[in-house]
Design a protein around this motif. Structure first.
Motif, PDB file in Angstrom:
ATOM      1  N   GLY A   1       0.826  -1.191   0.000  1.00 27.07           N
ATOM      2  CA  GLY A   1       0.000   0.000   0.000  1.00 27.07           C
ATOM      3  C   GLY A   1       0.861   1.242   0.000  1.00 27.07           C
ATOM      4  O   GLY A   1       2.007   1.243   0.427  1.00 27.07           O
ATOM      5  N   SER A   2       0.312   2.326  -0.492  1.00 29.59           N
ATOM      6  CA  SER A   2       1.075   3.573  -0.522  1.00 29.59           C
ATOM      7  C   SER A   2       1.092   4.238   0.855  1.00 29.59           C
ATOM      8  O   SER A   2       1.926   5.077   1.124  1.00 29.59           O
ATOM      9  N   LYS A   3       0.172   3.864   1.718  1.00 29.70           N
ATOM     10  CA  LYS A   3       0.105   4.466   3.049  1.00 29.70           C
ATOM     11  C   LYS A   3       1.368   4.167   3.848  1.00 29.70           C
ATOM     12  O   LYS A   3       1.942   5.051   4.466  1.00 29.70           O
ATOM     13  N   GLY A   4       1.812   2.941   3.823  1.00 29.75           N
ATOM     14  CA  GLY A   4       3.016   2.557   4.551  1.00 29.75           C
ATOM     15  C   GLY A   4       4.250   3.259   4.017  1.00 29.75           C
ATOM     16  O   GLY A   4       5.094   3.731   4.762  1.00 29.75           O
ATOM     17  N   SER A   5       4.355   3.333   2.704  1.00 27.33           N
ATOM     18  CA  SER A   5       5.525   3.995   2.120  1.00 27.33           C
ATOM     19  C   SER A   5       5.478   5.497   2.346  1.00 27.33           C
ATOM     20  O   SER A   5       6.515   6.124   2.514  1.00 27.33           O
ATOM     21  N   ASP A   6       4.269   6.088   2.357  1.00 27.62           N
ATOM     22  CA  ASP A   6       4.145   7.517   2.649  1.00 27.62           C
ATOM     23  C   ASP A   6       4.556   7.812   4.081  1.00 27.62           C
ATOM     24  O   ASP A   6       5.236   8.803   4.340  1.00 27.62           O
ATOM     25  N   GLU A   7       4.141   6.953   4.996  1.00 25.04           N
ATOM     26  CA  GLU A   7       4.512   7.146   6.396  1.00 25.04           C
ATOM     27  C   GLU A   7       6.013   6.990   6.578  1.00 25.04           C
ATOM     28  O   GLU A   7       6.641   7.753   7.297  1.00 25.04           O
ATOM     29  N   LYS A   8       6.585   5.995   5.922  1.00 29.10           N
ATOM     30  CA  LYS A   8       8.027   5.768   6.020  1.00 29.10           C
ATOM     31  C   LYS A   8       8.770   6.953   5.409  1.00 29.10           C
ATOM     32  O   LYS A   8       9.756   7.429   5.945  1.00 29.10           O
ATOM     33  N   SER A   9       8.273   7.432   4.281  1.00 25.47           N
ATOM     34  CA  SER A   9       8.888   8.562   3.612  1.00 25.47           C
ATOM     35  C   SER A   9       8.784   9.818   4.486  1.00 25.47           C
ATOM     36  O   SER A   9       9.739  10.579   4.594  1.00 25.47           O
ATOM     37  N   ALA A  10       7.638  10.047   5.101  1.00 24.59           N
ATOM     38  CA  ALA A  10       7.453  11.211   5.963  1.00 24.59           C
ATOM     39  C   ALA A  10       8.339  11.108   7.202  1.00 24.59           C
ATOM     40  O   ALA A  10       8.940  12.101   7.621  1.00 24.59           O
ATOM     41  N   ALA A  11       8.439   9.923   7.767  1.00 27.05           N
ATOM     42  CA  ALA A  11       9.287   9.736   8.948  1.00 27.05           C
ATOM     43  C   ALA A  11      10.748   9.951   8.589  1.00 27.05           C
ATOM     44  O   ALA A  11      11.491  10.591   9.337  1.00 27.05           O
ATOM     45  N   ARG A  12      11.141   9.456   7.450  1.00 31.22           N
ATOM     46  CA  ARG A  12      12.538   9.636   7.021  1.00 31.22           C
ATOM     47  C   ARG A  12      12.827  11.104   6.727  1.00 31.22           C
ATOM     48  O   ARG A  12      13.880  11.621   7.082  1.00 31.22           O
ATOM     49  N   CYS A  13      11.892  11.778   6.083  1.00 33.30           N
ATOM     50  CA  CYS A  13      12.047  13.199   5.779  1.00 33.30           C
ATOM     51  C   CYS A  13      12.150  14.010   7.072  1.00 33.30           C
ATOM     52  O   CYS A  13      12.995  14.898   7.189  1.00 33.30           O
ATOM     53  N   LEU A  14      11.310  13.705   8.034  1.00 37.64           N
ATOM     54  CA  LEU A  14      11.347  14.392   9.322  1.00 37.64           C
ATOM     55  C   LEU A  14      12.673  14.144  10.035  1.00 37.64           C
ATOM     56  O   LEU A  14      13.276  15.071  10.585  1.00 37.64           O
ATOM     57  N   LYS A  15      13.149  12.915   9.991  1.00 33.68           N
ATOM     58  CA  LYS A  15      14.425  12.578  10.638  1.00 33.68           C
ATOM     59  C   LYS A  15      15.577  13.313   9.975  1.00 33.68           C
ATOM     60  O   LYS A  15      16.446  13.870  10.649  1.00 33.68           O
ATOM     61  N   GLU A  16      15.602  13.332   8.643  1.00 37.56           N
ATOM     62  CA  GLU A  16      16.674  14.021   7.936  1.00 37.56           C
ATOM     63  C   GLU A  16      16.626  15.519   8.196  1.00 37.56           C
ATOM     64  O   GLU A  16      17.651  16.155   8.395  1.00 37.56           O
ATOM     65  N   TRP A  17      15.427  16.103   8.200  1.00 37.62           N
ATOM     66  CA  TRP A  17      15.286  17.536   8.447  1.00 37.62           C
ATOM     67  C   TRP A  17      15.736  17.890   9.854  1.00 37.62           C
ATOM     68  O   TRP A  17      16.440  18.882  10.048  1.00 37.62           O
ATOM     69  N   SER A  18      15.345  17.085  10.841  1.00 38.07           N
ATOM     70  CA  SER A  18      15.724  17.386  12.220  1.00 38.07           C
ATOM     71  C   SER A  18      17.230  17.230  12.415  1.00 38.07           C
ATOM     72  O   SER A  18      17.856  18.032  13.121  1.00 38.07           O
ATOM     73  N   THR A  19      17.847  16.248  11.769  1.00 37.42           N
ATOM     74  CA  THR A  19      19.298  16.087  11.852  1.00 37.42           C
ATOM     75  C   THR A  19      19.995  17.282  11.226  1.00 37.42           C
ATOM     76  O   THR A  19      20.941  17.827  11.789  1.00 37.42           O
ATOM     77  N   TRP A  20      19.516  17.712  10.061  1.00 40.41           N
ATOM     78  CA  TRP A  20      20.099  18.866   9.387  1.00 40.41           C
ATOM     79  C   TRP A  20      19.967  20.116  10.259  1.00 40.41           C
ATOM     80  O   TRP A  20      20.923  20.881  10.418  1.00 40.41           O
ATOM     81  N   ALA A  21      18.790  20.328  10.853  1.00 46.14           N
ATOM     82  CA  ALA A  21      18.553  21.508  11.678  1.00 46.14           C
ATOM     83  C   ALA A  21      19.433  21.497  12.927  1.00 46.14           C
ATOM     84  O   ALA A  21      19.966  22.541  13.325  1.00 46.14           O
ATOM     85  N   MET A  22      19.619  20.337  13.539  1.00 44.66           N
ATOM     86  CA  MET A  22      20.462  20.266  14.735  1.00 44.66           C
ATOM     87  C   MET A  22      21.926  20.533  14.398  1.00 44.66           C
ATOM     88  O   MET A  22      22.633  21.187  15.172  1.00 44.66           O
ATOM     89  N   LYS A  23      22.390  20.052  13.259  1.00 46.15           N
ATOM     90  CA  LYS A  23      23.774  20.334  12.847  1.00 46.15           C
ATOM     91  C   LYS A  23      23.973  21.825  12.624  1.00 46.15           C
ATOM     92  O   LYS A  23      24.982  22.395  13.047  1.00 46.15           O
ATOM     93  N   LYS A  24      23.026  22.477  11.960  1.00 44.74           N
ATOM     94  CA  LYS A  24      23.127  23.914  11.714  1.00 44.74           C
ATOM     95  C   LYS A  24      23.042  24.692  13.019  1.00 44.74           C
ATOM     96  O   LYS A  24      23.782  25.658  13.219  1.00 44.74           O
ATOM     97  N   ALA A  25      22.171  24.285  13.931  1.00 45.51           N
ATOM     98  CA  ALA A  25      22.050  24.966  15.217  1.00 45.51           C
ATOM     99  C   ALA A  25      23.325  24.834  16.035  1.00 45.51           C
ATOM    100  O   ALA A  25      23.738  25.782  16.721  1.00 45.51           O
ATOM    101  N   LYS A  26      23.974  23.688  15.949  1.00 41.46           N
ATOM    102  CA  LYS A  26      25.234  23.482  16.664  1.00 41.46           C
ATOM    103  C   LYS A  26      26.314  24.427  16.151  1.00 41.46           C
ATOM    104  O   LYS A  26      27.049  25.030  16.940  1.00 41.46           O
ATOM    105  N   VAL A  27      26.407  24.586  14.841  1.00 42.92           N
ATOM    106  CA  VAL A  27      27.409  25.478  14.251  1.00 42.92           C
ATOM    107  C   VAL A  27      27.118  26.932  14.618  1.00 42.92           C
ATOM    108  O   VAL A  27      28.017  27.686  15.003  1.00 42.92           O
TER     109      VAL A  27
END
Length: 72
Positions: A16-42
């Motif tokens: 189903g596309s629901k599972g892949s959308d959730e996985k994609s959204a979770a991955r996008c959120l994780k990548e965005w939060s990691t990027w934001a924390m790295k920038k905030a640290k600098v």
């Protein structure tokens, strides 16, 4: 090299596309939060001392720059 944590879903996974959308959204959120924390640290690393100097220069009584930078 940094290790990556994989986000695996438990339970029965259908085609189903629901599972892949959730996985994609979770991955996008994780990548965005990691990027934001790295920038905030600098920003915090390089901006803290200048911020303290600016706050010190705007305080009363007005100190000279060398007075702010001296350890005494």
């Amino acid at each position: 090299m940094a290790s990556r944590v994989s986000l695996k879903t438990k339970g029965k996974g259908g085609k189903g596309s629901k599972g892949s959308d959730e996985k994609s959204a979770a991955r996008c959120l994780k990548e965005w939060s990691t990027w934001a924390m790295k920038k905030a640290k600098v920003v915090t690393h390089y901006g803290f001392i200048p911020l303290v100097i600016i706050i010190g220069m705007n305080s009363e009584p007005k100190p000279q720059l060398y007075q702010l930078l001296s350890p005494v």
